[in-house]
Scaffold this motif. Structure first.
Motif, mmCIF file in Angstrom:
data_model
loop_
_atom_site.group_PDB
_atom_site.id
_atom_site.type_symbol
_atom_site.label_atom_id
_atom_site.label_comp_id
_atom_site.label_asym_id
_atom_site.label_seq_id
_atom_site.Cartn_x
_atom_site.Cartn_y
_atom_site.Cartn_z
ATOM 1 N N HIS A 9 -15.881 -11.978 5.714
ATOM 2 C CA HIS A 9 -17.174 -12.621 5.498
ATOM 3 C C HIS A 9 -18.005 -11.665 4.642
ATOM 4 N N PRO A 10 -18.587 -12.146 3.552
ATOM 5 C CA PRO A 10 -19.324 -11.271 2.635
ATOM 6 C C PRO A 10 -20.408 -10.439 3.304
ATOM 7 N N LYS A 11 -21.087 -10.988 4.274
ATOM 8 C CA LYS A 11 -22.149 -10.239 4.949
ATOM 9 C C LYS A 11 -21.602 -9.097 5.792
ATOM 10 N N VAL A 35 -20.133 -7.116 -3.516
ATOM 11 C CA VAL A 35 -19.057 -8.026 -3.145
ATOM 12 C C VAL A 35 -19.105 -9.207 -4.100
ATOM 13 N N GLU A 36 -17.997 -9.461 -4.795
ATOM 14 C CA GLU A 36 -17.931 -10.600 -5.710
ATOM 15 C C GLU A 36 -17.160 -11.720 -5.038
ATOM 16 N N LEU A 37 -17.745 -12.917 -5.079
ATOM 17 C CA LEU A 37 -17.185 -14.077 -4.395
ATOM 18 C C LEU A 37 -16.453 -14.995 -5.355
ATOM 19 N N ASP A 38 -15.548 -15.775 -4.800
ATOM 20 C CA ASP A 38 -14.839 -16.798 -5.556
ATOM 21 C C ASP A 38 -15.861 -17.843 -5.995
ATOM 22 N N GLN A 47 -13.368 -9.615 -5.062
ATOM 23 C CA GLN A 47 -13.239 -8.182 -5.272
ATOM 24 C C GLN A 47 -14.500 -7.476 -4.811
ATOM 25 N N VAL A 48 -14.373 -6.152 -4.650
ATOM 26 C CA VAL A 48 -15.502 -5.345 -4.198
ATOM 27 C C VAL A 48 -15.709 -4.180 -5.152
ATOM 28 N N THR A 49 -16.933 -3.675 -5.175
ATOM 29 C CA THR A 49 -17.252 -2.467 -5.929
ATOM 30 C C THR A 49 -17.513 -1.360 -4.927
ATOM 31 N N LEU A 50 -16.767 -0.274 -5.050
ATOM 32 C CA LEU A 50 -16.943 0.885 -4.184
ATOM 33 C C LEU A 50 -17.709 1.966 -4.925
ATOM 34 N N LYS A 56 -21.176 9.334 -6.811
ATOM 35 C CA LYS A 56 -21.859 8.071 -7.145
ATOM 36 C C LYS A 56 -21.096 7.251 -8.183
ATOM 37 N N ARG A 57 -19.824 7.586 -8.405
ATOM 38 C CA ARG A 57 -18.976 6.844 -9.337
ATOM 39 C C ARG A 57 -18.616 5.503 -8.719
ATOM 40 N N HIS A 58 -18.608 4.443 -9.538
ATOM 41 C CA HIS A 58 -18.257 3.092 -9.084
ATOM 42 C C HIS A 58 -16.885 2.702 -9.605
ATOM 43 N N PHE A 59 -16.164 1.937 -8.805
ATOM 44 C CA PHE A 59 -14.958 1.297 -9.304
ATOM 45 C C PHE A 59 -14.720 0.016 -8.532
ATOM 46 N N ILE A 60 -14.019 -0.909 -9.189
ATOM 47 C CA ILE A 60 -13.785 -2.251 -8.658
ATOM 48 C C ILE A 60 -12.328 -2.377 -8.228
ATOM 49 N N LEU A 61 -12.112 -3.030 -7.087
ATOM 50 C CA LEU A 61 -10.762 -3.323 -6.656
ATOM 51 C C LEU A 61 -10.751 -4.632 -5.882
ATOM 52 N N HIS A 62 -9.573 -5.218 -5.775
ATOM 53 C CA HIS A 62 -9.419 -6.450 -5.006
ATOM 54 C C HIS A 62 -9.653 -6.096 -3.541
ATOM 55 N N TRP A 63 -10.384 -6.929 -2.826
ATOM 56 C CA TRP A 63 -10.753 -6.623 -1.442
ATOM 57 C C TRP A 63 -9.550 -6.346 -0.552
ATOM 58 N N SER A 64 -8.417 -6.982 -0.823
ATOM 59 C CA SER A 64 -7.250 -6.825 0.048
ATOM 60 C C SER A 64 -6.654 -5.414 -0.022
ATOM 61 N N GLU A 65 -6.974 -4.667 -1.071
ATOM 62 C CA GLU A 65 -6.478 -3.294 -1.156
ATOM 63 C C GLU A 65 -7.051 -2.423 -0.050
ATOM 64 N N LEU A 66 -8.214 -2.807 0.479
ATOM 65 C CA LEU A 66 -8.816 -2.045 1.571
ATOM 66 C C LEU A 66 -8.012 -2.171 2.862
ATOM 67 N N GLU A 67 -7.151 -3.164 2.956
ATOM 68 C CA GLU A 67 -6.310 -3.331 4.139
ATOM 69 C C GLU A 67 -5.070 -2.452 4.097
ATOM 70 N N ASN A 68 -4.806 -1.797 2.972
ATOM 71 C CA ASN A 68 -3.647 -0.924 2.837
ATOM 72 C C ASN A 68 -3.927 0.383 3.587
ATOM 73 N N GLN A 69 -3.329 0.522 4.770
ATOM 74 C CA GLN A 69 -3.570 1.682 5.636
ATOM 75 C C GLN A 69 -3.050 2.994 5.044
ATOM 76 N N THR A 70 -2.193 2.928 4.025
ATOM 77 C CA THR A 70 -1.713 4.154 3.402
ATOM 78 C C THR A 70 -2.717 4.696 2.387
ATOM 79 N N GLN A 71 -3.726 3.866 2.036
ATOM 80 C CA GLN A 71 -4.727 4.309 1.065
ATOM 81 C C GLN A 71 -6.146 4.347 1.621
ATOM 82 N N TRP A 72 -6.476 3.465 2.560
ATOM 83 C CA TRP A 72 -7.844 3.337 3.047
ATOM 84 C C TRP A 72 -7.915 3.259 4.564
#
Length: 77
Positions: A9-11, A35-38, A47-50, A56-72
Motif C-alpha cells: 500500500h503506497p501509504k 513512491v510511483e504508482l501504476d 517503483q520507489v525512489t530511495l 543524500k543520493r537518490h536512485f530508483i528501483l522496482h519496489w519488488s527488489e526491496l523484498e530480496n533478502q540478500t540485498q535489503w
C-alpha cells in the motif's frame, strides 16, 4: 520456489527505512522518499525512489527488489 506477489500500500511504503545488506560507498541506510504508482491502478506500486541517509543520493528501483533478502532488510540495522 516461487514467492507470491506482494502488493504494498503506497501509504505504508513511503518513508520506510531500509538497510543495504552489502553497503556500497559507505551507503548503508536508506529512506523511501517517493513512491510511483501504476497509472492504471492507483493502489499498485511500480517503483520507489530511495535516498541514502549519508550522502543524500537518490536512485530508483522496482519496489519488488526491496523484498530480496540478500540485498535489503527492512528497518535500520
Amino acid at each position: 520456489m516461487t514467492h507470491p506477489t506482494r502488493s504494498w500500500h503506497p501509504k505504508k511504503l513511503l518513508n520506510t527505512k531500509w538497510t543495504a545488506v552489502v553497503p556500497q560507498q559507505r551507503e548503508k541506510h536508506f529512506l523511501v522518499v517517493k513512491v510511483e504508482l501504476d497509472p492504471l491502478d492507483a493502489q499498485k506500486v511500480e517503483q520507489v525512489t530511495l535516498e541514502a541517509v549519508l550522502s543524500k543520493r537518490h536512485f530508483i528501483l522496482h519496489w519488488s527488489e526491496l523484498e530480496n533478502q540478500t540485498q535489503w532488510r527492512a528497518g535500520w540495522l
